[in-house]
Design a protein around this motif. Structure first.
Motif, PDB file in Angstrom:
ATOM      1  N   MET A 153      10.039  56.318  19.511  1.00 39.53           N
ATOM      2  CA  MET A 153       9.674  55.593  20.734  1.00 39.53           C
ATOM      3  C   MET A 153      10.649  55.892  21.865  1.00 39.53           C
ATOM      4  N   GLN A 154      11.933  55.963  21.560  1.00 36.35           N
ATOM      5  CA  GLN A 154      12.909  56.269  22.608  1.00 36.35           C
ATOM      6  C   GLN A 154      12.656  57.659  23.196  1.00 36.35           C
ATOM      7  N   GLY A 155      12.396  58.620  22.318  1.00 35.93           N
ATOM      8  CA  GLY A 155      12.124  59.975  22.787  1.00 35.93           C
ATOM      9  C   GLY A 155      10.858  60.053  23.618  1.00 35.93           C
ATOM     10  N   VAL A 156       9.795  59.407  23.154  1.00 37.99           N
ATOM     11  CA  VAL A 156       8.525  59.425  23.879  1.00 37.99           C
ATOM     12  C   VAL A 156       8.668  58.734  25.234  1.00 37.99           C
ATOM     13  N   ASP A 169      15.653  62.956  30.800  1.00 40.73           N
ATOM     14  CA  ASP A 169      15.230  62.591  29.447  1.00 40.73           C
ATOM     15  C   ASP A 169      16.181  63.109  28.378  1.00 40.73           C
ATOM     16  N   LEU A 170      17.113  63.984  28.719  1.00 42.96           N
ATOM     17  CA  LEU A 170      17.989  64.570  27.708  1.00 42.96           C
ATOM     18  C   LEU A 170      18.783  63.522  26.921  1.00 42.96           C
ATOM     19  N   PRO A 171      19.415  62.537  27.572  1.00 40.88           N
ATOM     20  CA  PRO A 171      20.123  61.529  26.773  1.00 40.88           C
ATOM     21  C   PRO A 171      19.194  60.755  25.837  1.00 40.88           C
ATOM     22  N   PHE A 172      17.977  60.468  26.298  1.00 38.71           N
ATOM     23  CA  PHE A 172      17.012  59.769  25.449  1.00 38.71           C
ATOM     24  C   PHE A 172      16.654  60.630  24.236  1.00 38.71           C
ATOM     25  N   ARG A 173      16.443  61.913  24.475  1.00 42.27           N
ATOM     26  CA  ARG A 173      16.068  62.824  23.385  1.00 42.27           C
ATOM     27  C   ARG A 173      17.210  63.016  22.403  1.00 42.27           C
TER      28      ARG A 173
END
Length: 161
Positions: free
Chosen positions: A59-62, A16-20
């Motif tokens: 939304m991307q982060g979630v 999830d790091l790249p998304f965050r």
């Protein structure tokens, strides 16, 4: 002399790091867009700022974090790369198409967002692990986005007409 401790089990990769990180970038650029909207008189500035923060960022982060915590098996690097590219290029296409008055570009962006959601839904699948509340948040985020995309596409076409 102390006895060597047993090796701790390997923690799952933080997929999830790249998304965050990208979510944070979207939120920051959305805030900057909001800050210059009034002084520069940007016609779609406030809408763009909201889209950047809510869709590109929140939304991307979630979705990225929920996928990482819920998927029984981490998606491959290739799938993660496709998810990242389709979400972020889709968001840029929606903004670009709106600003340029090009509804077909908005349609393409919306389609890319849908591709990401389908990939994430498949990654989590029926064998989801993790907290039930997070699964419901993930599902709600997908439904909210899936409902808002066609509404946005219709509005883009009405504005362009």
């Amino acid at each position: 002399m102390t006895e060597p401790s047993a090796a701790a089990p390997a923690s799952p990769a933080r997929t999830d790091l790249p998304f965050r990180l990208l979510a944070l970038a979207w939120v920051i650029t959305g805030g900057l867009t909001a800050a210059v909207t009034g002084p520069l008189g940007l016609e779609h500035g406030s809408w763009s700022a909201a889209f950047q923060v809510l869709v590109g960022g929140v939304m991307q982060g979630v979705l990225g974090t929920a996928q990482q915590r819920l998927a029984a098996r981490a998606p491959s690097r290739g799938v993660l790369l496709i998810e990242l590219l389709t979400w972020n290029l889709g968001g840029l296409a929606v903004i670009g198409g709106t600003v340029l008055g090009a509804p077909l570009l908005v349609d393409a962006g919306g389609a890319l967002l849908v591709v990401t959601m389908v990939l994430m839904l498949r990654a989590v699948g029926r064998g989801a692990t993790g907290p039930t509340w997070l699964l419901w948040v993930f599902r709600a985020a997908l439904v909210l986005t899936a409902v808002s995309i066609p509404v946005g596409l219709v509005l883009a076409h009405l504005r362009a007409a």
